[in-house]
Write a protein that holds these residues in place. Structure first.
Motif, PDB file in Angstrom:
ATOM      1  N   LEU A 133     -12.408  53.883  72.302  1.00 19.31           N
ATOM      2  CA  LEU A 133     -13.858  53.636  72.283  1.00 19.31           C
ATOM      3  C   LEU A 133     -14.605  54.778  71.583  1.00 19.31           C
ATOM      4  CD1 LEU A 133     -14.556  52.009  75.790  1.00 19.31           C
ATOM      5  CD2 LEU A 133     -13.594  51.017  73.731  1.00 19.31           C
ATOM      6  N   VAL A 134     -14.141  56.000  71.774  1.00 17.43           N
ATOM      7  CA  VAL A 134     -14.777  57.135  71.089  1.00 17.43           C
ATOM      8  C   VAL A 134     -14.615  56.975  69.575  1.00 17.43           C
ATOM      9  CG1 VAL A 134     -14.528  59.611  70.618  1.00 17.43           C
ATOM     10  CG2 VAL A 134     -14.679  58.803  72.972  1.00 17.43           C
ATOM     11  N   TRP A 135     -13.435  56.548  69.169  1.00 19.80           N
ATOM     12  CA  TRP A 135     -13.215  56.312  67.722  1.00 19.80           C
ATOM     13  C   TRP A 135     -14.192  55.240  67.217  1.00 19.80           C
ATOM     14  CZ3 TRP A 135     -11.027  51.695  65.518  1.00 19.80           C
ATOM     15  CH2 TRP A 135     -10.847  51.775  64.138  1.00 19.80           C
ATOM     16  N   LEU A 136     -14.342  54.172  68.006  1.00 22.95           N
ATOM     17  CA  LEU A 136     -15.266  53.104  67.589  1.00 22.95           C
ATOM     18  C   LEU A 136     -16.701  53.616  67.493  1.00 22.95           C
ATOM     19  CD1 LEU A 136     -14.240  49.921  69.634  1.00 22.95           C
ATOM     20  CD2 LEU A 136     -14.304  50.194  67.150  1.00 22.95           C
ATOM     21  N   LEU A 137     -17.106  54.380  68.500  1.00 23.22           N
ATOM     22  CA  LEU A 137     -18.512  54.812  68.582  1.00 23.22           C
ATOM     23  C   LEU A 137     -18.846  55.928  67.605  1.00 23.22           C
ATOM     24  CD1 LEU A 137     -18.801  54.762  72.478  1.00 23.22           C
ATOM     25  CD2 LEU A 137     -20.154  53.334  70.926  1.00 23.22           C
ATOM     26  N   LEU A 138     -17.904  56.845  67.395  1.00 21.06           N
ATOM     27  CA  LEU A 138     -18.230  58.045  66.613  1.00 21.06           C
ATOM     28  C   LEU A 138     -17.590  58.080  65.232  1.00 21.06           C
ATOM     29  CD1 LEU A 138     -17.912  60.936  69.252  1.00 21.06           C
ATOM     30  CD2 LEU A 138     -19.839  59.431  68.816  1.00 21.06           C
ATOM     31  N   ASP A 139     -16.461  57.417  65.081  1.00 25.92           N
ATOM     32  CA  ASP A 139     -15.680  57.656  63.860  1.00 25.92           C
ATOM     33  C   ASP A 139     -15.535  56.443  62.942  1.00 25.92           C
ATOM     34  OD1 ASP A 139     -15.314  60.244  64.837  1.00 25.92           O
ATOM     35  OD2 ASP A 139     -13.517  59.676  65.941  1.00 25.92           O
ATOM     36  N   THR A 140     -16.161  55.320  63.310  1.00 22.40           N
ATOM     37  CA  THR A 140     -16.142  54.180  62.379  1.00 22.40           C
ATOM     38  C   THR A 140     -17.525  54.064  61.755  1.00 22.40           C
ATOM     39  OG1 THR A 140     -16.806  52.653  64.118  1.00 22.40           O
ATOM     40  CG2 THR A 140     -14.452  52.802  63.657  1.00 22.40           C
ATOM     41  N   ASP A 141     -17.583  53.577  60.511  1.00 19.81           N
ATOM     42  CA  ASP A 141     -18.920  53.380  59.932  1.00 19.81           C
ATOM     43  C   ASP A 141     -19.511  52.076  60.491  1.00 19.81           C
ATOM     44  OD1 ASP A 141     -18.185  51.127  58.334  1.00 19.81           O
ATOM     45  OD2 ASP A 141     -17.326  52.491  56.860  1.00 19.81           O
ATOM     46  N   LYS A 142     -20.805  51.908  60.277  1.00 18.41           N
ATOM     47  CA  LYS A 142     -21.513  50.799  60.935  1.00 18.41           C
ATOM     48  C   LYS A 142     -20.995  49.436  60.508  1.00 18.41           C
ATOM     49  CE  LYS A 142     -25.626  53.016  62.429  1.00 18.41           C
ATOM     50  NZ  LYS A 142     -27.065  53.142  62.444  1.00 18.41           N
ATOM     51  N   THR A 143     -20.623  49.312  59.255  1.00 15.58           N
ATOM     52  CA  THR A 143     -20.150  48.001  58.779  1.00 15.58           C
ATOM     53  C   THR A 143     -18.855  47.641  59.492  1.00 15.58           C
ATOM     54  OG1 THR A 143     -21.083  48.589  56.657  1.00 15.58           O
ATOM     55  CG2 THR A 143     -19.619  46.686  56.695  1.00 15.58           C
ATOM     56  N   ARG A 144     -17.955  48.600  59.559  1.00  9.54           N
ATOM     57  CA  ARG A 144     -16.681  48.324  60.219  1.00  9.54           C
ATOM     58  C   ARG A 144     -16.897  48.086  61.729  1.00  9.54           C
ATOM     59  NH1 ARG A 144     -10.953  51.729  60.266  1.00  9.54           N
ATOM     60  NH2 ARG A 144      -9.748  49.947  60.936  1.00  9.54           N
ATOM     61  N   TYR A 145     -17.799  48.878  62.303  1.00 14.84           N
ATOM     62  CA  TYR A 145     -18.061  48.788  63.749  1.00 14.84           C
ATOM     63  C   TYR A 145     -18.354  47.345  64.180  1.00 14.84           C
ATOM     64  CZ  TYR A 145     -20.395  49.654  68.242  1.00 14.84           C
ATOM     65  OH  TYR A 145     -20.770  49.628  69.565  1.00 14.84           O
ATOM     66  N   GLY A 146     -19.235  46.676  63.420  1.00 12.89           N
ATOM     67  CA  GLY A 146     -19.645  45.321  63.816  1.00 12.89           C
ATOM     68  C   GLY A 146     -18.827  44.217  63.182  1.00 12.89           C
ATOM     69  N   SER A 147     -17.680  44.587  62.587  1.00 13.83           N
ATOM     70  CA  SER A 147     -16.962  43.609  61.768  1.00 13.83           C
ATOM     71  C   SER A 147     -16.063  42.672  62.566  1.00 13.83           C
ATOM     72  CB  SER A 147     -16.104  44.344  60.728  1.00 13.83           C
ATOM     73  OG  SER A 147     -15.101  45.100  61.399  1.00 13.83           O
ATOM     74  N   ASP A 180      -4.401  45.513  68.971  1.00 15.30           N
ATOM     75  CA  ASP A 180      -4.277  45.262  67.533  1.00 15.30           C
ATOM     76  C   ASP A 180      -3.737  46.533  66.861  1.00 15.30           C
ATOM     77  OD1 ASP A 180      -4.597  44.876  64.841  1.00 15.30           O
ATOM     78  OD2 ASP A 180      -6.661  44.133  64.970  1.00 15.30           O
ATOM     79  N   THR A 181      -2.494  46.457  66.433  1.00 20.08           N
ATOM     80  CA  THR A 181      -1.829  47.660  65.903  1.00 20.08           C
ATOM     81  C   THR A 181      -2.425  48.105  64.562  1.00 20.08           C
ATOM     82  OG1 THR A 181      -0.159  46.231  64.936  1.00 20.08           O
ATOM     83  CG2 THR A 181       0.381  47.245  67.050  1.00 20.08           C
ATOM     84  N   ALA A 182      -3.281  47.263  63.979  1.00 22.68           N
ATOM     85  CA  ALA A 182      -3.856  47.613  62.668  1.00 22.68           C
ATOM     86  C   ALA A 182      -4.669  48.908  62.725  1.00 22.68           C
ATOM     87  CB  ALA A 182      -4.737  46.471  62.166  1.00 22.68           C
ATOM     88  N   HIS A 183      -5.167  49.264  63.922  1.00 23.26           N
ATOM     89  CA  HIS A 183      -5.986  50.482  63.975  1.00 23.26           C
ATOM     90  C   HIS A 183      -5.457  51.553  64.931  1.00 23.26           C
ATOM     91  CE1 HIS A 183      -7.583  48.506  67.547  1.00 23.26           C
ATOM     92  NE2 HIS A 183      -7.991  47.497  66.808  1.00 23.26           N
ATOM     93  N   HIS A 184      -4.292  51.331  65.530  1.00 23.25           N
ATOM     94  CA  HIS A 184      -3.764  52.351  66.461  1.00 23.25           C
ATOM     95  C   HIS A 184      -3.691  53.738  65.828  1.00 23.25           C
ATOM     96  CE1 HIS A 184      -1.498  49.484  69.425  1.00 23.25           C
ATOM     97  NE2 HIS A 184      -2.809  49.305  69.412  1.00 23.25           N
ATOM     98  N   GLN A 185      -3.244  53.765  64.568  1.00 24.28           N
ATOM     99  CA  GLN A 185      -3.020  55.069  63.927  1.00 24.28           C
ATOM    100  C   GLN A 185      -4.312  55.860  63.784  1.00 24.28           C
ATOM    101  OE1 GLN A 185      -2.842  52.193  62.400  1.00 24.28           O
ATOM    102  NE2 GLN A 185      -4.107  52.310  60.564  1.00 24.28           N
ATOM    103  N   GLU A 186      -5.464  55.141  63.834  1.00 27.16           N
ATOM    104  CA  GLU A 186      -6.754  55.822  63.660  1.00 27.16           C
ATOM    105  C   GLU A 186      -7.130  56.650  64.893  1.00 27.16           C
ATOM    106  OE1 GLU A 186      -8.522  55.602  60.896  1.00 27.16           O
ATOM    107  OE2 GLU A 186      -8.230  53.638  59.984  1.00 27.16           O
ATOM    108  N   TRP A 187      -6.683  56.211  66.069  1.00 27.59           N
ATOM    109  CA  TRP A 187      -7.215  56.847  67.279  1.00 27.59           C
ATOM    110  C   TRP A 187      -6.161  57.310  68.283  1.00 27.59           C
ATOM    111  CZ3 TRP A 187      -5.863  53.916  71.503  1.00 27.59           C
ATOM    112  CH2 TRP A 187      -5.575  52.564  71.251  1.00 27.59           C
TER     113      TRP A 187
END
Ligand SMILES: NC(=O)c1ccc[n+]([C@@H]2O[C@H](COP(=O)([O-])OP(=O)(O)OC[C@H]3O[C@@H](n4cnc5c(N)ncnc54)[C@H](OP(=O)(O)O)[C@@H]3O)[C@@H](O)[C@H]2O)c1
Length: 253
Positions: free
Chosen positions: A213-227, A234-241
């Motif tokens: 959730l911290v990654w979503l709130l602080l580290d994603t840009d707005k377009t991606r956030y609401g996408s 979803d393993t597509a974003h595990h590596q991010e956080w």
């Protein structure tokens, strides 16, 4: 400032601590003062307010408490209840409206009340996979989470001054999961599944959800956030956080 409803336990508590670790001020809201106090004592950046988000007067109380706050960066509608765990034939109106008030109404009325201060900020609605499959005895919960997912999309469509997203946080080792595993749960198949996950240490830790959730709130840009409606599995974003020792195991077990 970030506001987290249901911040005295489980995901909300872990998220409050994780945001504070990133230097963010947090207001946690809930009904049980002892739990809120315990969380707030862990960081000077965390303040608390006792309020029942299912009650319109208490939502107003939150608005009043924030009257001197210039800007709110994020609102996390995380407070949730699984009660009543009951046959659809026996749910009464009071229980039904309490669940819908907590799990759904707050995510409509709190952003309305805080809209001006939230301008440019993010709202994160904590949903559930139970929005997408019926669990016996969980009617009020499943219906409220299905509606919460649609409410998020309606907000996205009509209001572009705030960014809205919803998230399915997984099957997590919290108080709510204890109820899901207890004898009160009418759905034997799911009860056994949750018990198996617990036994095999495959429930997601609240701290892992907080990283996500911290990654979503602080580290994603707005377009991606609401996408999308975000799903922890979803393993597509595990590596991010995901960072050691955090891990997330697939629920299909
Ligand atoms: N655990 C899971 O497996 C799981 C799975 C999918 C989704 N979720 C969602 O995750 C969110 C957090 O749940 P959790 O797992 O962390 O369980 P939890 O520890 O039981 O957290 C729920 C929190 O909501 C607060 N709350 C409940 N009713 C409230 C009300 N009317 N007003 C204000 N606060 C209220 C509770 O505090 P008070 O009782 O003190 O008010 C508690 O701190 C919920 O929305 C839940 O539906 C959980």
């Amino acid at each position: 400032m970030y506001i987290i409803t249901g911040g005295g336990s489980g995901i909300g508590k872990a998220l409050a601590l994780a945001l504070a670790q990133r230097g963010k001020a947090v207001l946690i809201v809930g009904r049980r003062e002892s739990l809120l106090q315990e969380t707030a004592l862990k960081s000077d950046l965390i303040k608390y307010l006792c309020a029942d988000v299912s009650k319109p007067d208490d939502l107003k109380l939150i608005q009043d408490y924030l009257h001197a706050t210039r800007a709110i960066t994020g609102l996390i509608n995380n407070a949730g209840t699984i009660h009543p765990v009951a046959s659809i034939m026996t749910i009464n109106s009071i229980e039904w409206h309490n669940t819908l008030g907590t799990n759904l109404d707050a995510a409509l009325f709190l952003p309305q009340l805080l809209h001006d201060k939230l301008a440019g900020g993010r709202v994160l609605n904590v949903g559930s996979g139970a929005a997408y499959f019926a669990i016996k005895g969980w009617t009020a919960y499943c219906v409220s989470k299905a509606a919460l997912s649609m409410l998020t999309r309606c907000w996205q469509q009509e209001v572009d001054t705030l960014s809205f997203a919803s998230v399915m946080p997984g099957i997590i080792d919290t108080q709510m999961q204890e109820i899901a595993r207890s004898g009160d749960n009418m759905d034997a198949e799911h009860t056994n599944f949750y018990r198996r996950l617990k036994r095999n240490n495959r429930l997601v830790a609240p701290e892992t959800v907080a990283e996500f959730l911290v990654w979503l709130l602080l580290d994603t840009d707005k377009t991606r956030y609401g996408s999308q409606e975000w799903d922890i599995y979803d393993t597509a974003h595990h590596q991010e956080w995901l960072k050691a020792p955090h891990q997330v195991l697939h629920w299909d077990f």
